[in-house]
Design a protein around this motif. Sequence first.
Motif, short mmCIF file in Angstrom:
data_model
loop_
_atom_site.label_atom_id
_atom_site.label_comp_id
_atom_site.label_asym_id
_atom_site.label_seq_id
_atom_site.Cartn_x
_atom_site.Cartn_y
_atom_site.Cartn_z
N ALA A 136 10.77 12.66 -23.28
CA ALA A 136 12.10 12.52 -23.86
C ALA A 136 12.87 11.44 -23.12
N GLY A 137 13.77 10.79 -23.84
CA GLY A 137 14.60 9.75 -23.24
C GLY A 137 15.91 9.64 -23.99
N GLU A 138 16.89 9.00 -23.36
CA GLU A 138 18.21 8.85 -23.97
C GLU A 138 18.82 7.50 -23.63
N ASN A 139 19.37 6.83 -24.65
CA ASN A 139 20.17 5.62 -24.46
C ASN A 139 21.59 5.90 -24.92
N LEU A 140 22.56 5.38 -24.18
CA LEU A 140 23.97 5.55 -24.53
C LEU A 140 24.64 4.19 -24.66
N VAL A 200 27.54 5.79 -29.18
CA VAL A 200 26.21 5.82 -29.80
C VAL A 200 25.26 6.53 -28.86
N VAL A 201 24.57 7.53 -29.39
CA VAL A 201 23.57 8.27 -28.61
C VAL A 201 22.23 8.11 -29.31
N GLU A 202 21.26 7.58 -28.59
CA GLU A 202 19.91 7.36 -29.11
C GLU A 202 18.94 8.24 -28.34
N MET A 203 18.32 9.19 -29.03
CA MET A 203 17.38 10.12 -28.41
C MET A 203 15.95 9.78 -28.80
N PHE A 204 15.08 9.72 -27.81
CA PHE A 204 13.65 9.47 -28.03
C PHE A 204 12.86 10.72 -27.66
N GLY A 205 11.73 10.93 -28.31
CA GLY A 205 10.92 12.08 -27.96
C GLY A 205 9.50 12.01 -28.46
N ALA A 206 8.69 12.91 -27.91
CA ALA A 206 7.34 13.16 -28.38
C ALA A 206 7.09 14.64 -28.16
N LYS A 207 6.68 15.33 -29.21
CA LYS A 207 6.49 16.77 -29.11
C LYS A 207 5.24 17.10 -28.31
N GLU A 208 5.23 18.31 -27.80
CA GLU A 208 4.13 18.73 -26.93
C GLU A 208 2.78 18.64 -27.62
N SER A 258 13.17 11.36 -16.36
CA SER A 258 14.18 10.85 -15.43
C SER A 258 15.34 10.24 -16.20
N VAL A 259 16.54 10.44 -15.68
CA VAL A 259 17.74 9.96 -16.36
C VAL A 259 17.84 8.44 -16.27
N ILE A 260 18.09 7.80 -17.40
CA ILE A 260 18.28 6.36 -17.44
C ILE A 260 19.75 6.04 -17.18
N LYS A 261 20.01 5.12 -16.31
CA LYS A 261 21.39 4.75 -16.00
C LYS A 261 22.09 4.27 -17.25
N GLU A 262 23.28 4.80 -17.50
CA GLU A 262 24.00 4.45 -18.72
C GLU A 262 24.53 3.03 -18.67
N PHE A 263 24.68 2.47 -19.86
CA PHE A 263 25.16 1.10 -20.01
C PHE A 263 26.51 1.15 -20.71
N GLN A 264 27.57 0.69 -20.05
CA GLN A 264 28.91 0.71 -20.63
C GLN A 264 29.31 -0.70 -21.04
N PRO A 265 29.16 -1.04 -22.31
CA PRO A 265 29.46 -2.40 -22.76
C PRO A 265 30.95 -2.62 -22.94
N ILE A 266 31.32 -3.91 -22.99
CA ILE A 266 32.70 -4.27 -23.30
C ILE A 266 32.94 -4.00 -24.79
N VAL A 267 34.12 -3.52 -25.11
CA VAL A 267 34.43 -3.18 -26.50
C VAL A 267 34.36 -4.43 -27.37
N ASP A 268 33.63 -4.33 -28.47
CA ASP A 268 33.53 -5.44 -29.41
C ASP A 268 34.85 -5.59 -30.16
N GLN A 269 35.44 -6.80 -30.14
CA GLN A 269 36.74 -7.00 -30.74
C GLN A 269 36.72 -8.03 -31.88
N LYS A 270 35.55 -8.28 -32.45
CA LYS A 270 35.46 -9.27 -33.52
C LYS A 270 36.30 -8.87 -34.73
N ILE A 271 36.12 -7.63 -35.16
CA ILE A 271 36.86 -7.17 -36.34
C ILE A 271 38.36 -7.22 -36.08
#
Length: 237
Positions: free
Chosen positions: A111-115, A164-172, A194-207
Amino acid sequence: MSSKDSSLGGEMTHAKYNLTKIFLSLLFGVFCVLSLSTTVLAASSDRLIELTNQARVKNNLPVLNFNQELTNAAQAKAQDMFKENYFAHISPSGKKPWNFIEQAGYQYAYAGENLAMGYSDDSELQEAWMNSATHKENILSPNFNEIGLAVVDGKIDNVKTTIVVEMFGAKEDLAKPAVLGVNSQINAKIENSSVIKEFQPIVDQKILMYLIFWLIGCLLMLVYFTIKPLKLSKLAK
């Protein structure tokens, strides 16, 4: 003289009509921009999964299959971050990503997680993840074969944002043998969770920037068509 007065009066009426059209166009434009930004965010889940699989194919890896349980886990994790006001892999109360995955009924071997937070552009977010070694490792991990993703709006520290939460996995029963060889799948969980260090991006302000420039232009037109009837009014007198 009467024909001249009539002509001026008609021009003033036309100017007032233009002013009304500009005002209505302004309101409609704001609605369209806000609707567009909502549509982009609503479509992000499918698009981000597509971009993730494109990156895997480029690296000769099989695509990840959509999994509803992982999506439910990602949704629950995002809601928990807003509820407890945090942005991290481990909550202030000690909840880990794997707790959400297990509660969703997903029995994982890997299992893994991206934020991410503050992004409204899918391609920009995917590029940021791919430029981060730990997030790229999750996206291109050969151990994963399923994915779930949630894009949720809320407030962190009383500031509106999108998580945004992205979850990865593979079943047993589907996972590859553990890296440790003959060891059990329990060892695989310890090795690959193992926990992946989170990535805090700058807020997108294009719109936001596009909206501001568009509003400035409309306001200038509004001022112009407000002054013009006043000049015409003086001429009529």
